[in-house]
Design an enzyme around this catalytic site. Sequence first.
Site, mmCIF file in Angstrom:
data_model
loop_
_atom_site.group_PDB
_atom_site.id
_atom_site.type_symbol
_atom_site.label_atom_id
_atom_site.label_comp_id
_atom_site.label_asym_id
_atom_site.label_seq_id
_atom_site.Cartn_x
_atom_site.Cartn_y
_atom_site.Cartn_z
ATOM 1 N N HIS A 91 0.855 -1.200 0.000
ATOM 2 C CA HIS A 91 0.000 0.000 0.000
ATOM 3 C C HIS A 91 0.888 1.247 0.000
ATOM 4 O O HIS A 91 1.838 1.333 0.776
ATOM 5 C CB HIS A 91 -0.871 -0.066 1.262
ATOM 6 C CG HIS A 91 -1.892 1.006 1.389
ATOM 7 N ND1 HIS A 91 -1.561 2.328 1.566
ATOM 8 C CD2 HIS A 91 -3.240 0.946 1.374
ATOM 9 C CE1 HIS A 91 -2.677 3.042 1.652
ATOM 10 N NE2 HIS A 91 -3.706 2.225 1.540
ATOM 11 N N ARG A 101 -2.771 0.867 -4.414
ATOM 12 C CA ARG A 101 -2.552 -0.582 -4.468
ATOM 13 C C ARG A 101 -2.824 -1.089 -5.883
ATOM 14 O O ARG A 101 -3.456 -0.391 -6.680
ATOM 15 C CB ARG A 101 -3.534 -1.311 -3.539
ATOM 16 C CG ARG A 101 -3.512 -0.888 -2.121
ATOM 17 C CD ARG A 101 -4.511 -1.736 -1.323
ATOM 18 N NE ARG A 101 -5.613 -0.957 -0.793
ATOM 19 C CZ ARG A 101 -6.741 -1.488 -0.302
ATOM 20 N NH1 ARG A 101 -6.888 -2.804 -0.301
ATOM 21 N NH2 ARG A 101 -7.698 -0.728 0.170
ATOM 22 N N LYS A 141 -6.288 -0.702 -7.931
ATOM 23 C CA LYS A 141 -7.140 0.285 -7.260
ATOM 24 C C LYS A 141 -7.106 1.599 -8.042
ATOM 25 O O LYS A 141 -6.363 1.757 -8.998
ATOM 26 C CB LYS A 141 -6.698 0.485 -5.807
ATOM 27 C CG LYS A 141 -7.008 -0.715 -4.924
ATOM 28 C CD LYS A 141 -8.419 -0.677 -4.335
ATOM 29 C CE LYS A 141 -8.511 0.314 -3.199
ATOM 30 N NZ LYS A 141 -9.868 0.385 -2.634
ATOM 31 N N ASP A 151 -5.911 8.399 -6.846
ATOM 32 C CA ASP A 151 -6.436 9.263 -5.776
ATOM 33 C C ASP A 151 -5.358 10.300 -5.479
ATOM 34 O O ASP A 151 -4.189 9.948 -5.275
ATOM 35 C CB ASP A 151 -6.740 8.397 -4.539
ATOM 36 C CG ASP A 151 -7.151 9.216 -3.298
ATOM 37 O OD1 ASP A 151 -6.873 10.433 -3.240
ATOM 38 O OD2 ASP A 151 -7.727 8.612 -2.373
ATOM 39 N N CYS A 174 -4.317 11.838 -3.001
ATOM 40 C CA CYS A 174 -3.463 11.757 -1.809
ATOM 41 C C CYS A 174 -2.197 10.949 -2.089
ATOM 42 O O CYS A 174 -1.164 11.180 -1.478
ATOM 43 C CB CYS A 174 -4.215 11.207 -0.602
ATOM 44 S SG CYS A 174 -4.559 9.446 -0.665
ATOM 45 N N TYR A 175 -2.280 10.006 -3.040
ATOM 46 C CA TYR A 175 -1.079 9.206 -3.358
ATOM 47 C C TYR A 175 -0.066 10.005 -4.161
ATOM 48 O O TYR A 175 1.045 9.528 -4.380
ATOM 49 C CB TYR A 175 -1.464 7.902 -4.071
ATOM 50 C CG TYR A 175 -2.298 7.021 -3.176
ATOM 51 C CD1 TYR A 175 -1.726 6.419 -2.063
ATOM 52 C CD2 TYR A 175 -3.655 6.825 -3.404
ATOM 53 C CE1 TYR A 175 -2.484 5.639 -1.205
ATOM 54 C CE2 TYR A 175 -4.424 6.050 -2.552
ATOM 55 C CZ TYR A 175 -3.827 5.466 -1.449
ATOM 56 O OH TYR A 175 -4.588 4.705 -0.595
ATOM 57 N N ASP A 233 -9.415 14.126 -3.986
ATOM 58 C CA ASP A 233 -9.102 12.766 -4.419
ATOM 59 C C ASP A 233 -9.185 12.683 -5.954
ATOM 60 O O ASP A 233 -8.210 12.404 -6.645
ATOM 61 C CB ASP A 233 -10.108 11.837 -3.700
ATOM 62 C CG ASP A 233 -10.202 10.429 -4.250
ATOM 63 O OD1 ASP A 233 -9.637 10.159 -5.314
ATOM 64 O OD2 ASP A 233 -10.872 9.593 -3.609
ATOM 65 N N ASP A 287 -10.607 18.438 0.747
ATOM 66 C CA ASP A 287 -10.488 18.450 2.211
ATOM 67 C C ASP A 287 -9.036 18.719 2.581
ATOM 68 O O ASP A 287 -8.165 18.804 1.697
ATOM 69 C CB ASP A 287 -10.982 17.117 2.816
ATOM 70 C CG ASP A 287 -10.257 15.911 2.246
ATOM 71 O OD1 ASP A 287 -9.030 16.003 2.014
ATOM 72 O OD2 ASP A 287 -10.885 14.861 2.028
ATOM 73 N N HIS A 346 -6.408 15.906 1.473
ATOM 74 C CA HIS A 346 -6.054 15.862 0.050
ATOM 75 C C HIS A 346 -5.372 17.151 -0.407
ATOM 76 O O HIS A 346 -4.579 17.137 -1.347
ATOM 77 C CB HIS A 346 -7.300 15.573 -0.799
ATOM 78 C CG HIS A 346 -7.749 14.141 -0.702
ATOM 79 N ND1 HIS A 346 -8.659 13.716 0.237
ATOM 80 C CD2 HIS A 346 -7.373 13.042 -1.386
ATOM 81 C CE1 HIS A 346 -8.841 12.414 0.111
ATOM 82 N NE2 HIS A 346 -8.073 11.972 -0.863
#
Lengths: 321, 456
Positions: free
Chosen positions: B258, B306, B309, B312, B314-315, B367, B374, B377
Amino acid sequence: MPGYGEDPEWSDIVPLPQDDGGPNPLAAIAYSDEYSEAMSYLRAVMAKNEFSERVLRLTEDIIDMNPAHYTVWLYRAKALFTLHKDLRKEFDWLNPFALRHLKNYQIWHHRHTIIEALASDLDEKSPKIDNMIREEQDFLDRMFTKDAKNYHVWSYRQWLVERFNLWDCEEEREAVDDLLRKDVRNNSAWNHRYYVVFGRPNAPKNTTEGHVLMQREINYAEAAIRIAPQNQSPWNYIRGILSHFQQPLSNIKSLASEFASLEKPDEVKSSHALDLLAEIYKEERQLDCAGKAWDLLAQKYDPIRSRYWMWKKEQLGTAAA
Amino acid sequence: MVDRFWVRQESLSAPFTLPALYTSLPPLRDSLVTESSRLLDQTAAECMPYLTLTKFKTRDLNSHGLQKLRRARHIEFANDSLEELPGYMVVLDASRPWMGYWGIAALSMLRVDLVEEGYRERTVDTFRACQNESGGFGGGHGQYSHLACSYAAVLSLVAVGGEAAYETIDRRAMWRWLGRMKQPDGGFTVCEGAEEDVRGAFCAMVLCSLLNLPLELPPEEMDRVGGDGTLLSGLGEWISRCQTFEGGLSDAPNHEAHGAYAFCALGCLCILGPPHETIPRYLNVDNLLSWLSHRQAVPEGGFAGRTNKLVDGCYSHWDGGCWALVEAALASRGFGGSSSLDSLWDREGLLRYILCCAQNEWGGLRDKPSKNPDGYHTCYNLAGLSWAQNYHVWNAEKEDIDMTAPLSAPFSWSTTEKPDLPCDEEDRVAPMHPIYVIPHEKATEARNYFLNRVGF
């Protein structure tokens, strides 16, 4: 319901109001009166280390308003143990709660703590343990119908396998099979399968038994590759297996060649097969072929990763030197 | 309809060519449809109008045709996220230190002067109320100390800087508390009685290195923990056990690889020593590279956490931050030297995702386009922008700090701007420390302060 302040049951407690930190604290929250009051009573009972029936109700009340409050969960667990409560009853509210709050993760640590305590009071061979495990597995399967990749639920399931020695338990592999039949790209399910098959203590390595297992799992992943060759999960799974058994990648050269071949550069079906083929060429010291395969990935089949493929090609030069 | 037509007309007239690489679906796609592929396709479809710029007006675009960084609105959003929050946000009550850190870090990246804006006093007051006498910081007044909260608290205090902020931290109590979190298998639990995971290990090392805490275990923990009697005992080996068969890292041994946990693991190793020494010592670097490379999504250009997936924002930080650390680790294999490559991942792809898909028109980052912005993010998309816009190298020669003390390695990083990206000067965020995710000089100042402080 009257507030704690009017409740005679709580009249002996002097609530401890919150200090948010100065006149202009960062990200203070405009709490509801109910939450603010409940938290003031929690701070007061925690300060005197009270564990009682009313504390259990208080924690339930707060968790209901804010399920992400790790302190309340931990304090509740302590209270349950101190009061020698019947822990099985905890699941009556915990289960529907988990299904309502799918993203909450404090709940899974709490569950872990409760199951561990229940199990340590029972004989390992007791049928009650078997029952408990089955109930857990059923509940997890229900959770996965709502979110099949929930990280914390999968982590919990792994703990269950290790704690109760479920390495040979049919239900574990079946649960994974079921999920992979529904979605062969569910990488969490692949990871769990890997754990159940190869994660056990003293997992067989280079024995006859080990090789039978290795072949069975390679066949399983191969079948998955055939229905969706660009799905990376089974490719990673096979590479993980070969590495576990310290086997050369060339063991699966024919599989890779089915989906990628340098002779037919326009008919590649899977970038993962092509990368694997390149690695096999490298293993076989056919460095030119390996470089060509990575060129093909960089230029045609997977250009977003072109720098990475070029790096691998460059490193061939280092390997040759 | 009228509105849509007008927007299209205007964007068609924009003199920009769209690179096919960032606007085309992957060349290889399977016909089998499952829940995962349905969501992946849906996300690509959701992002496409942003990637192809049909959502923007010409005045929104920078000189390369990407959406401009909406700096002023993001500053407003970050400032607002640090003001009083409405009651329905009560689920964040145990995460207020995080809210504080995300806001402070975002403002730092947007080059806001925190002291001038009055954040020093507010930060000190806020975290004083979260600290426990028995050591560490909790999510708020009266909450148990937690490693993630302590991490957020200390980084915020270090980011605003100054003696009052530094002196808020009870280091002796912190050290004793860290000793209680240390586990015999090498890792750390995040809170007394709670789970052991790689966040705990990373946060503990961030605290030890920035605050220059003693590394010996407190005497009362020696027998319980064993090992070599230090907070570092067995830690690298424990991190090793978090690398999975896929090559990425999980929160604890055997779980699924992850992005967020991979960053924590690499950050932890880069505190233990120089990246080119500790990362290859404890991890299989080739497997790690393979896994990390494949997290970059096509056509979006952003990162997923992952395998299989969704992308997003945040990654942008979690995976992008891994790249900053991993590229430095490859210096010993010719990267940055004999190699012809200046980067191993597609920085422009990430830049395009952040600027075009992750920015909310009215401020804050998100995201993906269908989600609301937010604090979390916003912070981590901006950090991702910093990883994309800068090179991060580890260099043993540093003059502004004593490098002989234990855990000095994280203070040898430097950052240089990457040229040739499709962004203007105004779209650039401040360079950040790749491990602490606050400005370099703030980390160095705090370290120096605590190196020179006599006693606890």
